[in-house]
Design an enzyme around this catalytic site. Structure first.
Site, PDB file in Angstrom:
ATOM      1  N   SER A   1      -1.117   5.088   1.939  1.00 58.96           N
ATOM      2  CA  SER A   1      -0.351   6.327   2.626  1.00 58.96           C
ATOM      3  C   SER A   1       0.799   6.783   2.158  1.00 58.96           C
ATOM      4  O   SER A   1       2.078   7.782   2.453  1.00 58.96           O
ATOM      5  CB  SER A   1      -0.932   6.837   3.869  1.00 58.96           C
ATOM      6  OG  SER A   1       0.121   4.966   4.627  1.00 58.96           O
TER       7      SER A   1
ATOM      8  N   ASP B   1       8.125   7.321  11.161  1.00 58.15           N
ATOM      9  CA  ASP B   1       6.389   7.077  12.483  1.00 58.15           C
ATOM     10  C   ASP B   1       6.152   5.624  12.140  1.00 58.15           C
ATOM     11  O   ASP B   1       7.109   4.674  12.219  1.00 58.15           O
ATOM     12  CB  ASP B   1       5.343   8.128  11.706  1.00 58.15           C
ATOM     13  CG  ASP B   1       4.575   7.116  10.352  1.00 58.15           C
ATOM     14  OD1 ASP B   1       5.036   6.599  10.175  1.00 58.15           O
ATOM     15  OD2 ASP B   1       4.100   8.348   9.894  1.00 58.15           O
TER      16      ASP B   1
ATOM     17  N   HIS C   1       5.457   4.392   8.749  1.00 54.34           N
ATOM     18  CA  HIS C   1       6.541   5.049   6.968  1.00 54.34           C
ATOM     19  C   HIS C   1       7.989   5.183   7.596  1.00 54.34           C
ATOM     20  O   HIS C   1       7.888   5.940   8.435  1.00 54.34           O
ATOM     21  CB  HIS C   1       5.726   6.189   6.571  1.00 54.34           C
ATOM     22  CG  HIS C   1       4.141   5.848   6.565  1.00 54.34           C
ATOM     23  ND1 HIS C   1       2.758   7.066   7.780  1.00 54.34           N
ATOM     24  CD2 HIS C   1       2.938   5.528   5.924  1.00 54.34           C
ATOM     25  CE1 HIS C   1       1.850   6.112   7.504  1.00 54.34           C
ATOM     26  NE2 HIS C   1       2.034   5.804   6.702  1.00 54.34           N
TER      27      HIS C   1
END
Length: 366
Positions: free
Chosen positions: A44, A308, A311
């Site tokens: 991600s 978040d 990340h």
């Protein structure tokens, strides 16, 4: 895939942070002007939309406010508010931003002009990593897709020229955090025609907001950070050994732990006011795990290290990328490429929604 024999046995207990940024050295092959492009493998931290095309995946960045500071401000598959570290480094080097492999518009010409991004949120080195996300591209699958890409290019320009094309490649590795947080693993580093390789090590993953909120003190989890350091030391040794054992290769290990740790430990030095909490959160509910339309955004996203629970923010990624470029002396490769097709950060970093009364209160625990 298997590790070379006689490697440090402790490696199988360690987790890795990999994004593979493959830089193809340009040349003219059978009439094709092959510019320098990237092939990105990861999770991600580098996904640019592959998971959006995986219908059963639970790891998607397709909701506001992801992408709010990128291009048109809409979700684009990146798990942050803006650019990834690879976006920023690639832009600085004059490299085109590669599209997601799963993009239905991907074809041979696009690959040879822009490269490919195979990164997948929730993916990891171990096939079982991120299993609770149901559908994701693990590292083995990404490598399998890369093999398919090689076959596709071979059909396009011929086997011999394709072999030269990939043997001239430069590979830079720096893949995500899922194995590190959720599994132990044995990293696999031996790639299809890889001759020049840069491996980025783990950052202080014990300091991401999720790890902090799960601790009793709210501080970084030292045990997790020690694992990262241990991994970096062992990987550095392994890369050095591979460089001497494999003929005709140049493998380098780039330890980014100190760079990221300094940003987290000394946020004010870099213009941040908060390095322990996510900018996007669901009120007082922690961990919120993901950013959703009902989430509350911090007042000034440029002041937060983390977007978040997992990340970094665009601003943090920019600082990290700048420090890595300086540390490893990266130089621009496509001098005449202005990256006109690469979306710029959206102009405003001020939240469009109401923030909590103490959303931007100074915070710099470490």
């Amino acid at each position: 895939m298997h590790m070379p024999q006689n490697r440090n046995p402790n490696m199988k207990y360690l987790a890795t942070l990999l994004l593979v940024l493959v830089t193809i050295l340009g040349s003219v092959i059978n009439g094709y002007d092959c510019k320098i492009v990237q092939f990105i493998f990861g999770d991600s931290l580098s996904d640019v939309g592959n998971n959006e095309y995986l219908p059963r995946s639970l790891a998607k960045a397709n909701l506001p406010w992801y992408g709010i500071d990128f291009g048109n401000g809409l979700p684009n598959g990146r798990f942050t508010n803006g650019r990834t570290v690879s976006d920023i480094i690639g832009d600085a080097l004059g490299l085109p931003r590669p599209p997601a492999f799963m993009d239905p518009n991907l074809d041979e010409d696009t690959i040879m002009n822009s490269g490919v991004n195979y990164a997948s949120g929730g993916g990891g080195i171990l096939n079982e990593t991120g299993g609770y996300f149901i559908q994701r591209l693990c590292f083995d699958k990404q490598i399998e897709l890369f093999k398919g890409t090689q076959e596709m290019i071979a059909r396009k320009i011929g086997k011999n020229e394709s072999r030269k094309f990939f043997e001239q490649s430069r590979y830079v590795v720096a893949l995500g955090s899922n194995d590190f947080i959720n599994n132990y693993l044995m990293p696999v580093l031996h790639g299809l025609g890889v001759r020049k390789l840069m491996v980025f090590g783990l950052g202080p993953m014990g300091c991401i907001p999720l790890q902090r909120v799960l601790s009793t003190s709210g501080n970084c989890q030292d045990k997790t950070n020690k694992l990262a350091k241990h991994f970096n030391e062992a990987t550095d040794k392994m890369i050095a050994e591979l460089s001497t054992e494999l003929p005709g290769v140049s493998y380098r290990f780039g330890d980014a732990f100190d760079v990221v740790n300094d940003v987290i430990s000394n946020p004010y030095r870099y213009g941040f006011t908060n390095s322990d909490s996510p900018c996007c959160s669901f009120g007082q509910i922690r961990p919120a795990l993901t950013c959703v339309p009902a989430s509350t955004l911090c007042k000034d996203r440029s002041k937060y290290v983390f977007w978040d629970e997992y990340h970094p923010s665009d601003s943090a990624n920019q600082i990290i990328a700048k420090e890595l470029i300086k540390k490893f002396k990266f130089t621009r490769v496509n001098q005449d490429d202005s990256n006109a097709g690469a979306p710029s950060p959206a102009p405003a970093a001020v939240s469009p929604v109401a923030e909590g009364p103490s959303a931007d209160a100074p915070s710099a625990h470490n």
